[in-house]
Design a protein around this motif. Structure first.
Motif, PDB file in Angstrom:
ATOM      1  N   ASP A 156      -3.639  -3.675  -5.458  1.00 23.58           N
ATOM      2  CA  ASP A 156      -3.178  -4.003  -4.142  1.00 23.58           C
ATOM      3  C   ASP A 156      -3.656  -5.404  -3.818  1.00 23.58           C
ATOM      4  O   ASP A 156      -4.759  -5.470  -3.304  1.00 23.58           O
ATOM      5  CB  ASP A 156      -3.653  -2.994  -3.332  1.00 23.58           C
ATOM      6  CG  ASP A 156      -2.742  -2.761  -1.971  1.00 23.58           C
ATOM      7  OD1 ASP A 156      -2.264  -3.891  -1.560  1.00 23.58           O
ATOM      8  OD2 ASP A 156      -2.977  -1.780  -1.309  1.00 23.58           O
ATOM      9  N   ASN A 205      -5.572  -1.916   7.630  1.00 25.74           N
ATOM     10  CA  ASN A 205      -4.455  -3.063   7.471  1.00 25.74           C
ATOM     11  C   ASN A 205      -5.131  -4.628   7.645  1.00 25.74           C
ATOM     12  O   ASN A 205      -4.940  -5.440   6.866  1.00 25.74           O
ATOM     13  CB  ASN A 205      -3.195  -3.047   8.277  1.00 25.74           C
ATOM     14  CG  ASN A 205      -2.217  -2.180   7.600  1.00 25.74           C
ATOM     15  OD1 ASN A 205      -2.114  -2.193   6.249  1.00 25.74           O
ATOM     16  ND2 ASN A 205      -1.237  -1.679   8.297  1.00 25.74           N
ATOM     17  N   SER A 220      -7.387  -5.207   4.471  1.00 28.52           N
ATOM     18  CA  SER A 220      -6.685  -5.189   3.283  1.00 28.52           C
ATOM     19  C   SER A 220      -5.886  -6.233   3.203  1.00 28.52           C
ATOM     20  O   SER A 220      -5.369  -6.636   1.985  1.00 28.52           O
ATOM     21  CB  SER A 220      -5.863  -3.742   2.910  1.00 28.52           C
ATOM     22  OG  SER A 220      -4.797  -3.912   3.830  1.00 28.52           O
ATOM     23  N   THR A 245       0.877  -1.310   0.062  1.00 30.88           N
ATOM     24  CA  THR A 245       0.007  -0.030   0.106  1.00 30.88           C
ATOM     25  C   THR A 245       0.810   1.283   0.123  1.00 30.88           C
ATOM     26  O   THR A 245       0.603   2.212  -0.764  1.00 30.88           O
ATOM     27  CB  THR A 245      -1.048  -0.007   1.245  1.00 30.88           C
ATOM     28  OG1 THR A 245      -1.670  -0.990   1.005  1.00 30.88           O
ATOM     29  CG2 THR A 245      -2.008   1.079   1.107  1.00 30.88           C
TER      30      THR A 245
END
Ligand code: ADP
Ligand code: MG
Length: 356
Positions: free
Chosen positions: A255, A213, A216, A91
């Motif tokens: 990502d 976090n 993701s 990221t």
């Protein structure tokens, strides 16, 4: 063109330094990187290696990202994907520290590949007058479901379909036009915030970087910029609409979910569903990549249909797509096994050839 596997080694974090982690990854120059630890000693080759001292700008200029932006303007399907274990800098490389705090914008020097590419696209657009139309869509794949991160309200799954003319596409996906950096960056932030699950009534603004976090590392996020350019005609030439050549390129930033979950087994309930779907999509991606790496004559059918991720990336991996892969690793001895697995995964991508 071949995909360009690029490697980024982040610096040791404060925590890693404080607890005295050894640095086991060393850049040797010329795209070579060396891993040395007690029972491991291996060298890997990349198109480019960026070590701890590399600035965000150096990564943008040295990875081929600028050329990728130009190819998208020329009508190609371009994709950059960041791959690696959670905490390896995916990221950060794509967006910089933007998502850490909503109120304090990151310093310009820390802006990631995304903002730098947007700036580059907008400059081109301005210099070409209104001949370049830019719009963006933002999706995530979570538990093998595709969700639109730009549509307001609770995220709902959208169907992924296939047609002869369009290939794989997401039905009812929102696409938003933008004309300024502020506009696209605020879309990006909106999407990042939308991706985090919120208990009813909770305040979006207070969402922590930790929650972000956590989420993701379990989902793949894909931001696609659609670049439509119309060829310029002298004003006295009248052309039929159909005769007016227009090019449509795309620039997609992916990502990927944390690669460490690939090996997770034996977890229960929700976690095992998540781990399974991440397993499935990262393995499917690795499988497609290694099949594409075979010489054309020996190539069998490429199983894009094996996961949502490979379906969405089919156009950029095969055909006339151009892919830039940024493998991200930590230099710490504690991450050794994940680092080796990322390096092996990335070195397969080095061999992929696709039609220009
Ligand atoms: P990932 O997205 O792979 O989980 P992050 O991008 O969130 O990892 O990075 C993890 C931490 O390391 C963050 O605190 C980030 O700011 C820091 N970091 C990552 N890459 C760099 C870098 N090149 N320079 C400085 N800090 C970095
Ligand atoms: Mg991340």
């Amino acid at each position: 063109p071949r995909p360009h596997p690029t490697l980024r080694v982040r610096p040791l974090t404060c925590t890693e330094t404080r607890r005295g982690d050894q640095q086991v990854v060393h850049s040797l120059g010329d795209g070579a990187v060396h891993v040395s630890a007690a029972r491991h000693d291996a060298t890997f080759g990349f198109s480019a290696v960026f070590d701890a001292g590399a600035s965000q700008e150096a990564v943008f200029e040295g990875s081929g990202m600028r050329q990728l932006v130009e190819l998208a303007i020329d009508g190609f399907s371009c994709t950059v994907f960041a791959f690696g274990q959670t905490g390896s800098g995916k990221t950060y490389t794509l967006m910089g520290p933007l998502a850490q705090s909503e109120t304090q914008p990151a310093s310009p020097a820390l802006l990631g590949l995304m903002q730098r590419s947007f700036t580059c696209l907008l400059e081109q657009s301005r210099s070409r007058g209104s001949d370049l139309a830019l719009s963006a869509s933002y999706l995530e794949i979570y538990n093998e479901q595709v969700r639109d991160l730009l549509s307001p309200g609770p995220p709902c799954a959208l169907p992924l379909r296939w047609s002869k003319t369009r290939g794989f596409y997401v039905e009812n996906q929102l696409s938003v036009e933008f004309e300024s950096l502020e506009a696209i960056v605020s879309l990006l932030l909106q999407g990042v915030m939308q991706s985090i699950p919120h208990p009813a009534g909770s305040q979006r603004r207070r969402t922590s970087a930790h929650a972000l976090n956590r989420h993701s590392s379990r989902s793949h996020a894909l931001l696609t910029v659609h670049v439509r350019s119309r060829a310029h005609h002298p004003p006295n030439v009248v052309l039929q609409a159909s005769a007016c050549p227009s090019k449509q390129g795309t620039l997609c930033f992916v990502d990927l979910a944390g690669s460490e979950r690939v090996k997770e087994t034996g977890s229960s309930g929700e976690l095992s569903v998540e781990a399974n779907s991440i397993n499935r999509s990262l393995l499917a991606l690795g499988h497609c990549i290694s099949l594409l790496a075979k010489p054309r004559g020996k190539r069998t059918h490429i199983p894009y249909r094996d996961s949502k991720l490979t379906r969405l990336l089919a156009r950029s991996l095969g055909g006339s797509g151009i892919t830039l892969m940024v493998a991200c690793i930590s230099p710490s001895s504690r991450c050794l096994s994940e680092t080796l697995s990322t390096l092996h995964y990335a070195s397969r991508a080095r061999k992929v050839t696709t039609r220009p």
